[in-house]
Design an enzyme around this catalytic site. Structure first.
Site, mmCIF file in Angstrom:
data_model
loop_
_atom_site.group_PDB
_atom_site.id
_atom_site.type_symbol
_atom_site.label_atom_id
_atom_site.label_comp_id
_atom_site.label_asym_id
_atom_site.label_seq_id
_atom_site.Cartn_x
_atom_site.Cartn_y
_atom_site.Cartn_z
ATOM 1 N N SER A 132 0.405 -1.639 0.434
ATOM 2 C CA SER A 132 0.133 -0.087 0.219
ATOM 3 C C SER A 132 1.019 1.143 -0.128
ATOM 4 O O SER A 132 2.046 1.174 1.219
ATOM 5 C CB SER A 132 -0.457 0.062 0.792
ATOM 6 O OG SER A 132 -1.522 1.233 1.079
ATOM 7 N N TYR A 146 -2.103 -0.778 9.946
ATOM 8 C CA TYR A 146 -1.929 -0.776 8.790
ATOM 9 C C TYR A 146 -0.639 -1.087 8.026
ATOM 10 O O TYR A 146 0.065 -1.424 7.388
ATOM 11 C CB TYR A 146 -2.899 -0.827 8.022
ATOM 12 C CG TYR A 146 -3.662 -0.197 6.739
ATOM 13 C CD1 TYR A 146 -3.745 -1.982 6.056
ATOM 14 C CD2 TYR A 146 -2.914 0.520 5.397
ATOM 15 C CE1 TYR A 146 -3.782 -1.835 4.600
ATOM 16 C CE2 TYR A 146 -3.631 0.102 4.321
ATOM 17 C CZ TYR A 146 -4.002 -0.778 3.999
ATOM 18 O OH TYR A 146 -3.981 -1.157 2.548
HETATM 19 P P1 NDP Z 1 -11.355 -5.846 -0.598
HETATM 20 O O1 NDP Z 1 -11.667 -5.506 1.102
HETATM 21 O O2 NDP Z 1 -12.293 -5.142 -1.248
HETATM 22 O O3 NDP Z 1 -11.334 -6.748 -1.223
HETATM 23 C C1 NDP Z 1 -10.026 -8.544 0.057
HETATM 24 C C2 NDP Z 1 -10.300 -9.164 -0.931
HETATM 25 O O4 NDP Z 1 -9.160 -9.654 -0.304
HETATM 26 C C3 NDP Z 1 -11.376 -9.641 -1.126
HETATM 27 O O5 NDP Z 1 -10.961 -11.070 -2.270
HETATM 28 C C4 NDP Z 1 -11.685 -10.809 0.341
HETATM 29 O O6 NDP Z 1 -11.869 -12.211 0.146
HETATM 30 C C5 NDP Z 1 -9.566 -10.905 0.439
HETATM 31 N N1 NDP Z 1 -9.540 -11.248 1.973
HETATM 32 C C6 NDP Z 1 -9.299 -11.093 2.887
HETATM 33 N N2 NDP Z 1 -9.607 -11.539 3.834
HETATM 34 C C7 NDP Z 1 -9.234 -12.745 3.451
HETATM 35 C C8 NDP Z 1 -8.590 -13.396 4.359
HETATM 36 N N3 NDP Z 1 -8.194 -13.546 5.785
HETATM 37 N N4 NDP Z 1 -8.338 -14.857 3.231
HETATM 38 C C9 NDP Z 1 -8.290 -14.659 1.987
HETATM 39 N N5 NDP Z 1 -8.599 -13.774 1.326
HETATM 40 C C10 NDP Z 1 -9.240 -12.373 2.123
HETATM 41 O O7 NDP Z 1 -9.269 -4.958 -0.831
HETATM 42 P P2 NDP Z 1 -9.158 -4.325 -1.996
HETATM 43 O O8 NDP Z 1 -9.503 -5.215 -2.721
HETATM 44 O O9 NDP Z 1 -9.480 -3.125 -1.492
HETATM 45 O O10 NDP Z 1 -7.709 -5.138 -1.418
HETATM 46 C C11 NDP Z 1 -6.730 -5.390 -2.053
HETATM 47 C C12 NDP Z 1 -5.164 -5.197 -0.896
HETATM 48 O O11 NDP Z 1 -5.237 -3.745 -1.525
HETATM 49 C C13 NDP Z 1 -5.399 -5.022 -0.162
HETATM 50 O O12 NDP Z 1 -4.269 -6.517 0.616
HETATM 51 C C14 NDP Z 1 -5.054 -3.792 -0.160
HETATM 52 O O13 NDP Z 1 -4.521 -4.123 1.732
HETATM 53 C C15 NDP Z 1 -4.387 -3.402 -0.822
HETATM 54 N N6 NDP Z 1 -4.839 -1.863 -1.123
HETATM 55 C C16 NDP Z 1 -6.178 -1.519 -0.969
HETATM 56 C C17 NDP Z 1 -6.143 -0.470 -1.614
HETATM 57 C C18 NDP Z 1 -7.668 0.430 -2.022
HETATM 58 O O14 NDP Z 1 -7.698 1.345 -2.146
HETATM 59 N N7 NDP Z 1 -8.688 -0.416 -2.171
HETATM 60 C C19 NDP Z 1 -5.015 0.803 -1.718
HETATM 61 C C20 NDP Z 1 -4.096 -0.249 -0.983
HETATM 62 C C21 NDP Z 1 -3.535 -0.854 -0.475
HETATM 63 P P3 NDP Z 1 -13.002 -12.172 0.951
HETATM 64 O O15 NDP Z 1 -14.280 -11.294 0.682
HETATM 65 O O16 NDP Z 1 -13.412 -13.784 0.199
HETATM 66 O O17 NDP Z 1 -12.574 -12.069 2.494
#
Ligand code: NDP
Length: 237
Positions: A132, A146
């Site tokens: 991030s 985070y």
């Molecule tokens: P979302 O919350 O929209 O999606 C998260 C994804 O990760 C989902 O598919 C979820 O699956 C999966 N996930 C979460 N926890 C677990 C777990 N314990 N085990 C397996 N899968 C898991 O997040 P984003 O798409 O926004 O973010 C994705 C990545 O990008 C993250 O690492 C986030 O920190 C990073 N990021 C995002 C930013 C943003 O602005 N959106 C900015 C910077 C970084 P499920 O729902 O099935 O649990």
């Protein structure tokens, strides 16, 4: 587009948001894709049937389950660790168990999955972790756990790049700024505050992050390793 024809790709956390865009991109480019999910079974099954990818329920907080899944996935050409959560707020008020779970998902799983994948990854293999922009810059309160977890990905990439470089495996971090997903919806309450930090005042699209991941996974990025790749509208500039 068959850049990844015959390649095996595993995406940890692929059911929604950025992870789902990464799954779609690799499938479109010809790869055989498996992805994990934890809570969003319906979204995962729908994505799998739409794209012909394989969805497997594996909680990234469960270290042994993550290691076993990576091992059972066979030799991977590309590992993408996208699963990540945020626990935001006053650190003095936060539940330590929730913070430890964040560290398990955001730090332990990327490390152990990367090491396990590298055991059998062929030359030309790629490990890509979604960090991030908060690994670089923390312009507001309530983000410490985070941010700590995402800064840790920088050490992971730098260190494992040294360990696995001699075997032709690269390790990189993609660091998104605000991206329009369920976690940070573009029409959410943070919009005005975030735009204040940015030169390009819009949220990024998950597909834009997937494009950077695809480039890092492709043949043109063979000399790119141990590096952070920021995509943030100059949030961190
Ligand atoms: P979302 O919350 O929209 O999606 C998260 C994804 O990760 C989902 O598919 C979820 O699956 C999966 N996930 C979460 N926890 C677990 C777990 N314990 N085990 C397996 N899968 C898991 O997040 P984003 O798409 O926004 O973010 C994705 C990545 O990008 C993250 O690492 C986030 O920190 C990073 N990021 C995002 C930013 C943003 O602005 N959106 C900015 C910077 C970084 P499920 O729902 O099935 O649990």
């Amino acid at each position: 587009m068959a850049t990844f024809q015959g390649k095996s790709v595993l995406v940890l956390g692929g059911s929604r948001g950025i992870g789902a865009a990464i799954v779609r991109r690799f499938v479109a480019d010809g790869a055989t894709v498996t992805f994990t999910y934890a809570a969003s079974r319906e979204a995962a099954e729908q994505l799998a049937s739409e794209t012909g990818s394989t969805a497997i329920m594996t909680d990234s907080a469960d270290r042994n389950a993550v290691i076993a899944l990576v091992r059972e996935s066979g030799p991977l050409d590309v590992l993408v660790v996208n699963a990540g959560i945020g626990v935001f707020g006053d650190p003095l008020e936060q539940d330590p168990d929730a913070i430890d779970r964040l560290f398990q998902i955001n730090i332990h799983a990327p490390y152990h999955a990367s090491v396990e994948a590298a055991r059998r990854m062929p030359k030309g293999g790629r490990i890509i972790v979604i960090g991030s922009v908060n690994g670089e810059r923390i312009p507001m309160a309530g983000l410490a756990s985070y941010a700590l977890s995402k800064s840790a990905m920088q050490g992971l990439a730098r260190g494992l790049a040294r360990d696995f470089g001699p075997r032709g495996i690269t390790v990189n971090v993609v660091q998104p700024g605000p991206i329009d997903t369920d976690a940070t919806p573009a029409d959410g309450p943070m919009q005005e505050l975030l735009y204040g930090f940015m030169a390009i005042k819009r949220y990024g699209r998950p597909e834009e992050v997937a494009g950077m991941v695809a480039w890092l996974a492709g043949p043109e990025a063979d000399f790119v390793t141990g590096a952070m790749h920021t995509i943030d509208g100059a949030f961190s500039a």
